[in-house]
Scaffold this active site. Structure first.
Site, mmCIF file in Angstrom:
data_model
loop_
_atom_site.group_PDB
_atom_site.id
_atom_site.type_symbol
_atom_site.label_atom_id
_atom_site.label_comp_id
_atom_site.label_asym_id
_atom_site.label_seq_id
_atom_site.Cartn_x
_atom_site.Cartn_y
_atom_site.Cartn_z
ATOM 1 N N ASP A 17 9.305 -3.142 4.469
ATOM 2 C CA ASP A 17 8.888 -4.513 4.757
ATOM 3 C C ASP A 17 8.607 -4.694 6.251
ATOM 4 O O ASP A 17 9.227 -4.036 7.089
ATOM 5 C CB ASP A 17 10.008 -5.464 4.304
ATOM 6 N N HIS A 34 -0.385 -2.411 7.801
ATOM 7 C CA HIS A 34 -0.278 -1.536 6.629
ATOM 8 C C HIS A 34 -0.667 -0.095 6.994
ATOM 9 O O HIS A 34 -0.049 0.860 6.532
ATOM 10 C CB HIS A 34 -1.162 -2.061 5.488
ATOM 11 N N LEU A 128 11.376 18.276 -2.072
ATOM 12 C CA LEU A 128 11.593 16.828 -2.106
ATOM 13 C C LEU A 128 10.813 16.245 -3.278
ATOM 14 O O LEU A 128 9.661 16.631 -3.517
ATOM 15 C CB LEU A 128 11.067 16.205 -0.790
HETATM 16 C C1 FPP Z 1 5.454 -5.119 3.015
HETATM 17 O O1 FPP Z 1 5.084 -5.634 4.259
HETATM 18 C C2 FPP Z 1 4.648 -3.988 2.695
HETATM 19 C C3 FPP Z 1 3.801 -3.912 1.640
HETATM 20 C C4 FPP Z 1 3.562 -5.001 0.684
HETATM 21 C C5 FPP Z 1 2.988 -2.731 1.410
HETATM 22 C C6 FPP Z 1 3.653 -1.449 1.772
HETATM 23 C C7 FPP Z 1 2.605 -0.528 2.177
HETATM 24 C C8 FPP Z 1 2.723 0.413 3.135
HETATM 25 C C9 FPP Z 1 3.961 0.740 3.846
HETATM 26 C C10 FPP Z 1 1.599 1.191 3.603
HETATM 27 C C11 FPP Z 1 0.769 1.730 2.592
HETATM 28 C C12 FPP Z 1 1.387 2.751 1.794
HETATM 29 C C13 FPP Z 1 0.609 3.552 1.087
HETATM 30 C C14 FPP Z 1 1.195 4.560 0.217
HETATM 31 C C15 FPP Z 1 -0.831 3.476 1.196
HETATM 32 P P1 FPP Z 1 4.561 -7.117 4.336
HETATM 33 O O2 FPP Z 1 3.083 -7.082 4.273
HETATM 34 O O3 FPP Z 1 5.196 -7.943 3.271
HETATM 35 O O4 FPP Z 1 5.052 -7.530 5.746
HETATM 36 P P2 FPP Z 1 5.509 -8.985 6.224
HETATM 37 O O5 FPP Z 1 6.758 -9.328 5.454
HETATM 38 O O6 FPP Z 1 5.768 -8.788 7.667
HETATM 39 O O7 FPP Z 1 4.364 -9.906 5.943
#
Ligand code: FPP
Length: 239
Positions: A17, A34, A128
């Protein structure tokens, strides 16, 4: 089933997150967060085996994430596609087995083809087991397993666990440690069955900044705890 891989080492799960906020702090579009998050994931997957982690599950896209603005969803899909293109070979070379948990029927055909190809190409990875949760909801997964077992008179915890967790030919042990970055302290419908006795570690570090030193901090905390699984300490006064 590659049982050797699942019987040794830790299962660590990550709720990645904070990508959006990381980007906002830098006056950048959420996409940059992202993209940096994908880099952080690559790094953590690479170092995980040095920390006796044999199963790593990361929450890349929850079923509820479809409710984000269309632009962000399509950005995440593009990132996911390019991640699969760039990572599959590297994972195979590093002896990592990649599997996906979650629904597949709402992804484009080309993404599903890449997911299947990645699973096949990395099938024999032994160092892994890296599981990406994509279009994932723990409650949906539990419901789905219950549906499959409802006519079975021999339903018990073990066969339920088997059906729920086996991914890409490997049965996955319970989560030992769940790490959530980004400052929130909740499970957000992630691995609810598998986390029954997981130790939880929450950190304010935003996921794109998460590095080996932060993983080490989470593991130090994990090793400092006493896991009792509902029992009492061995040296406790039993009177
Ligand atoms: C949460 O951060 C993250 C996500 C919803 C997506 C997770 C994706 C990645 C770590 C990168 C992509 C991974 C792959 C495999 C391509 P948020 O957007 O909710 O952050 P915020 O809470 O700060 O808004």
């Amino acid at each position: 089933m590659s049982s050797k891989m699942t019987q040794e080492g830790l299962h660590v799960a990550f709720i990645m997150d904070g990508n959006g906020r990381w980007a906002n702090f830098r006056n950048k579009a959420r996409y940059f967060g992202h993209r940096a998050g994908a880099e952080a994931l690559r790094h953590i997957v690479e170092v995980a085996p040095h920390h006796k982690i044999h199963t790593l599950t990361a929450y890349a896209f929850s079923s509820d994430n479809w409710g984000r603005p269309q632009k962000e969803v399509s950005t995440l899909m593009k990132l996911f596609s390019s991640y699969l293109r760039s990572e599959t070979r590297r994972l195979r070379e590093n002896d990592v087995k990649l599997s996906f948990i979650g629904r597949r029927d709402r992804f484009s055909k080309s993404i599903v083809r890449s997911m299947e190809a990645a699973e096949q190409e990395t099938y024999n990875g032994k160092l892994l087991h890296f599981r990406l949760a994509t279009d994932y909801s723990a409650r949906e997964a539990i419901l789905h397993t219950a549906e499959k077992l409802k006519a079975d008179p021999k339903i018990n915890r073990d066969n339920f666990h088997y059906l729920l967790t086996q991914s890409n030919g490997t049965v996955v042990p319970d989560v030992d440690l769940l790490v959530r970055t980004g400052g929130e302290q909740r499970l957000s419908d992630f691995l609810l069955w598998e986390c029954a006795y997981a130790e939880l570690f929450f950190t304010d570090v935003m996921w794109p900044d998460f590095r080996e030193e932060h993983l080490q901090e989470a593991l130090n905390s994990y090793y400092s705890r006493e896991r009792r699984f509902g029992r009492i300490p061995q040296n406790a006064n039993t009177g």
